[in-house]
Design a protein around this motif. Structure first.
Motif, PDB file in Angstrom:
ATOM      1  N   GLN A  55     -20.839   0.637  -0.369  1.00  0.00           N
ATOM      2  CA  GLN A  55     -21.007   0.720  -1.658  1.00  0.00           C
ATOM      3  C   GLN A  55     -20.023   0.807  -2.026  1.00  0.00           C
ATOM      4  O   GLN A  55     -19.622   1.540  -2.591  1.00  0.00           O
ATOM      5  N   LEU A  56     -19.164  -0.410  -2.345  1.00  0.00           N
ATOM      6  CA  LEU A  56     -17.969  -0.047  -3.317  1.00  0.00           C
ATOM      7  C   LEU A  56     -18.123  -1.612  -4.327  1.00  0.00           C
ATOM      8  O   LEU A  56     -19.050  -1.851  -5.141  1.00  0.00           O
ATOM      9  N   GLU A  57     -16.838  -1.623  -5.083  1.00  0.00           N
ATOM     10  CA  GLU A  57     -16.782  -2.812  -6.400  1.00  0.00           C
ATOM     11  C   GLU A  57     -16.936  -4.136  -5.950  1.00  0.00           C
ATOM     12  O   GLU A  57     -17.413  -4.954  -7.024  1.00  0.00           O
ATOM     13  N   TYR A  58     -16.905  -4.892  -4.436  1.00  0.00           N
ATOM     14  CA  TYR A  58     -16.488  -5.898  -4.348  1.00  0.00           C
ATOM     15  C   TYR A  58     -18.261  -5.785  -3.287  1.00  0.00           C
ATOM     16  O   TYR A  58     -18.528  -4.816  -2.522  1.00  0.00           O
ATOM     17  N   PRO A  59     -18.929  -6.642  -3.640  1.00  0.00           N
ATOM     18  CA  PRO A  59     -20.003  -6.930  -2.415  1.00  0.00           C
ATOM     19  C   PRO A  59     -19.342  -7.123  -1.256  1.00  0.00           C
ATOM     20  O   PRO A  59     -18.578  -7.675  -1.017  1.00  0.00           O
ATOM     21  N   PRO A  60     -20.823  -7.132   0.142  1.00  0.00           N
ATOM     22  CA  PRO A  60     -20.266  -7.281   0.958  1.00  0.00           C
ATOM     23  C   PRO A  60     -19.573  -8.444   1.723  1.00  0.00           C
ATOM     24  O   PRO A  60     -21.008  -9.605   0.502  1.00  0.00           O
TER      25      PRO A  60
ATOM     26  N   MET B 170       0.553  -1.024  -0.099  1.00  0.00           N
ATOM     27  CA  MET B 170       0.195   0.075   0.280  1.00  0.00           C
ATOM     28  C   MET B 170       0.827   1.164  -0.008  1.00  0.00           C
ATOM     29  O   MET B 170       0.294   2.680  -0.593  1.00  0.00           O
ATOM     30  N   ASP B 171       2.256   1.105   0.252  1.00  0.00           N
ATOM     31  CA  ASP B 171       2.442   2.288   0.757  1.00  0.00           C
ATOM     32  C   ASP B 171       2.282   3.471   1.104  1.00  0.00           C
ATOM     33  O   ASP B 171       2.574   4.884   0.384  1.00  0.00           O
ATOM     34  N   TRP B 172       1.961   3.393   2.331  1.00  0.00           N
ATOM     35  CA  TRP B 172       1.085   4.422   2.845  1.00  0.00           C
ATOM     36  C   TRP B 172       2.441   5.132   3.785  1.00  0.00           C
ATOM     37  O   TRP B 172       1.771   6.248   4.839  1.00  0.00           O
ATOM     38  N   GLY B 173       3.706   5.275   4.558  1.00  0.00           N
ATOM     39  CA  GLY B 173       4.164   5.331   4.772  1.00  0.00           C
ATOM     40  C   GLY B 173       4.371   4.556   6.761  1.00  0.00           C
ATOM     41  O   GLY B 173       3.049   4.187   7.319  1.00  0.00           O
ATOM     42  N   ASP B 174       5.418   4.533   7.094  1.00  0.00           N
ATOM     43  CA  ASP B 174       5.458   4.600   8.282  1.00  0.00           C
ATOM     44  C   ASP B 174       6.081   5.289   9.249  1.00  0.00           C
ATOM     45  O   ASP B 174       6.546   6.885   9.127  1.00  0.00           O
ATOM     46  N   HIS B 175       5.532   5.340  10.848  1.00  0.00           N
ATOM     47  CA  HIS B 175       6.209   6.231  12.107  1.00  0.00           C
ATOM     48  C   HIS B 175       6.137   7.513  11.734  1.00  0.00           C
ATOM     49  O   HIS B 175       7.503   8.260  11.866  1.00  0.00           O
ATOM     50  N   PRO B 176       5.343   8.465  11.800  1.00  0.00           N
ATOM     51  CA  PRO B 176       4.064   7.925  12.370  1.00  0.00           C
ATOM     52  C   PRO B 176       2.904   6.957  10.361  1.00  0.00           C
ATOM     53  O   PRO B 176       3.237   7.421   9.791  1.00  0.00           O
ATOM     54  N   LEU B 177       2.140   5.350  11.151  1.00  0.00           N
ATOM     55  CA  LEU B 177       1.440   5.224   9.853  1.00  0.00           C
ATOM     56  C   LEU B 177       0.008   5.291  10.943  1.00  0.00           C
ATOM     57  O   LEU B 177      -0.454   5.260  11.235  1.00  0.00           O
ATOM     58  N   VAL B 178      -0.359   6.460   9.421  1.00  0.00           N
ATOM     59  CA  VAL B 178      -2.000   7.016   9.854  1.00  0.00           C
ATOM     60  C   VAL B 178      -3.207   7.133   9.505  1.00  0.00           C
ATOM     61  O   VAL B 178      -2.430   6.761   7.581  1.00  0.00           O
ATOM     62  N   PHE B 179      -4.162   7.143  10.037  1.00  0.00           N
ATOM     63  CA  PHE B 179      -5.392   6.305   8.684  1.00  0.00           C
ATOM     64  C   PHE B 179      -6.668   7.676   9.003  1.00  0.00           C
ATOM     65  O   PHE B 179      -6.637   7.761  10.186  1.00  0.00           O
ATOM     66  N   ASN B 180      -6.831   7.392   7.796  1.00  0.00           N
ATOM     67  CA  ASN B 180      -8.283   7.991   8.005  1.00  0.00           C
ATOM     68  C   ASN B 180      -9.440   7.313   6.880  1.00  0.00           C
ATOM     69  O   ASN B 180      -9.044   6.307   7.622  1.00  0.00           O
ATOM     70  N   GLU B 181     -10.597   7.958   6.990  1.00  0.00           N
ATOM     71  CA  GLU B 181     -11.393   7.282   6.080  1.00  0.00           C
ATOM     72  C   GLU B 181     -11.402   6.932   5.553  1.00  0.00           C
ATOM     73  O   GLU B 181     -11.466   5.686   4.781  1.00  0.00           O
ATOM     74  N   ALA B 182     -10.677   7.391   3.734  1.00  0.00           N
ATOM     75  CA  ALA B 182     -10.258   6.667   2.402  1.00  0.00           C
ATOM     76  C   ALA B 182      -9.765   5.655   2.914  1.00  0.00           C
ATOM     77  O   ALA B 182      -9.650   4.625   2.166  1.00  0.00           O
ATOM     78  N   ARG B 183      -8.424   5.861   3.951  1.00  0.00           N
ATOM     79  CA  ARG B 183      -7.695   4.688   3.790  1.00  0.00           C
ATOM     80  C   ARG B 183      -8.491   3.165   4.351  1.00  0.00           C
ATOM     81  O   ARG B 183      -7.628   1.945   4.368  1.00  0.00           O
ATOM     82  N   VAL B 184      -8.909   3.695   5.697  1.00  0.00           N
ATOM     83  CA  VAL B 184      -9.841   2.479   6.118  1.00  0.00           C
ATOM     84  C   VAL B 184     -11.340   1.920   5.549  1.00  0.00           C
ATOM     85  O   VAL B 184     -11.487   0.739   5.468  1.00  0.00           O
ATOM     86  N   ILE B 185     -11.475   3.026   4.404  1.00  0.00           N
ATOM     87  CA  ILE B 185     -12.077   2.129   4.074  1.00  0.00           C
ATOM     88  C   ILE B 185     -11.504   1.366   2.557  1.00  0.00           C
ATOM     89  O   ILE B 185     -12.206   0.277   2.097  1.00  0.00           O
ATOM     90  N   GLU B 186     -10.437   1.726   2.004  1.00  0.00           N
ATOM     91  CA  GLU B 186      -9.690   0.738   1.339  1.00  0.00           C
ATOM     92  C   GLU B 186      -9.298  -0.324   1.318  1.00  0.00           C
ATOM     93  O   GLU B 186      -9.289  -2.068   0.567  1.00  0.00           O
ATOM     94  N   ILE B 187      -9.293  -0.613   3.131  1.00  0.00           N
ATOM     95  CA  ILE B 187      -8.763  -2.323   3.291  1.00  0.00           C
ATOM     96  C   ILE B 187     -10.390  -2.788   3.435  1.00  0.00           C
ATOM     97  O   ILE B 187      -9.806  -4.157   3.444  1.00  0.00           O
TER      98      ILE B 187
END
Length: 239
Positions: A145-150, A83-100
């Motif tokens: 609602q995403l490209e994949y179903p629940p 994902m290459d989201w960076g570390d120390h700190p690894l920060v989460f926002n709404e978009a990243r949680v939804i991506e997970i």
């Protein structure tokens, strides 16, 4: 037997040290295993690369990617997403949680492994666990609602933390990895940037194996990985 396993780790090395035996065992038995590394651990987990003369963060990321790909090949050519989201700190926002959540829907795992409870001095691990647990719920609901179903919520397990005593970690599950330990050893040896960790985790895998004898297991394991259990056991009797 686990047929579909997803591992989500904060840094590329985390899944190797803490769960690569279980990953290798899943693949060896014919199951699917996928790893998602949220960062390369380029700042705080790559001391060896910096000391060997790496000149930039981008150079360290390239080194760590090659090391992780080497490890994934050693474990049976598992798939790994960076994902290459960076570390120390690894920060989460709404978009990243939804991506997970999207990733969880994509792979629809039977079992998901991520970070277990950890010390506050390892915030990347703590933040990852919180984000993944939130994303598991999002992946299961109809309203997102995403490209994949629940998908149904998987069984969720947490890594054995680096120094378990610091957080009072009590393993709920021990997995015998003796028959695939040569694969885990090869995977660990791929991580040249963290070479100093190989002896530590080799000894801990032996310790966890020995602990199975303390619990009365007749044929105790030579090597084992331990996990925290987020998902309760549900049944008509005690397991």
């Amino acid at each position: 037997m686990t047929s579909k396993l997803l591992v989500i780790s904060a840094h590329v090395g985390d899944f190797v040290w803490r769960a690569s035996g279980t990953v290798a065992k899943t693949v060896k038995r014919g199951g699917e295993a996928h790893v998602v590394a949220l960062s390369f651990g380029e700042r705080g987990e790559s001391g060896g690369a910096w000391r060997r003369g790496a000149k930039s963060v981008e150079e360290v990321k390239k080194i760590r990617r090659e090391e992780a790909e080497c490890a994934s090949n050693a474990l049976g050519n598992i798939s790994i997403d960076f994902m290459d989201w960076g570390d120390h700190p690894l920060v989460f926002n709404e978009a990243r949680v939804i991506e997970i959540a999207r990733i969880i829907r994509k792979y629809s795992p039977e079992v998901l492994i991520t970070h277990g409870p950890d010390t506050q001095t390892r915030p990347d691990h703590v933040n990852t666990a919180n984000a993944v647990l939130t994303a598991v719920r999002l992946a299961a609901i109809d309203g997102l609602q995403l490209e994949y179903p629940p998908v149904p919520e998987p069984k969720i397990f947490g890594f054995d933390p680096h120094v378990a005593d610091q957080v009072g970690f009590y393993p709920h599950v021990y997995i015998n990895i003796t028959d695939v330990y040569d694969m885990k050893q090869k995977a660990m040896n791929c991580l040249e940037s963290q070479k100093n960790e190989v002896e530590y985790y080799s000894l801990r895998d032996q310790l966890r194996g020995l602990q199975t004898r303390r619990f009365g297991w007749k044929n105790y394991y030579k090597y084992a990985e331990a996990f925290y259990m987020y998902t309760p056991i549900i049944g008509d009797d005690l397991p």
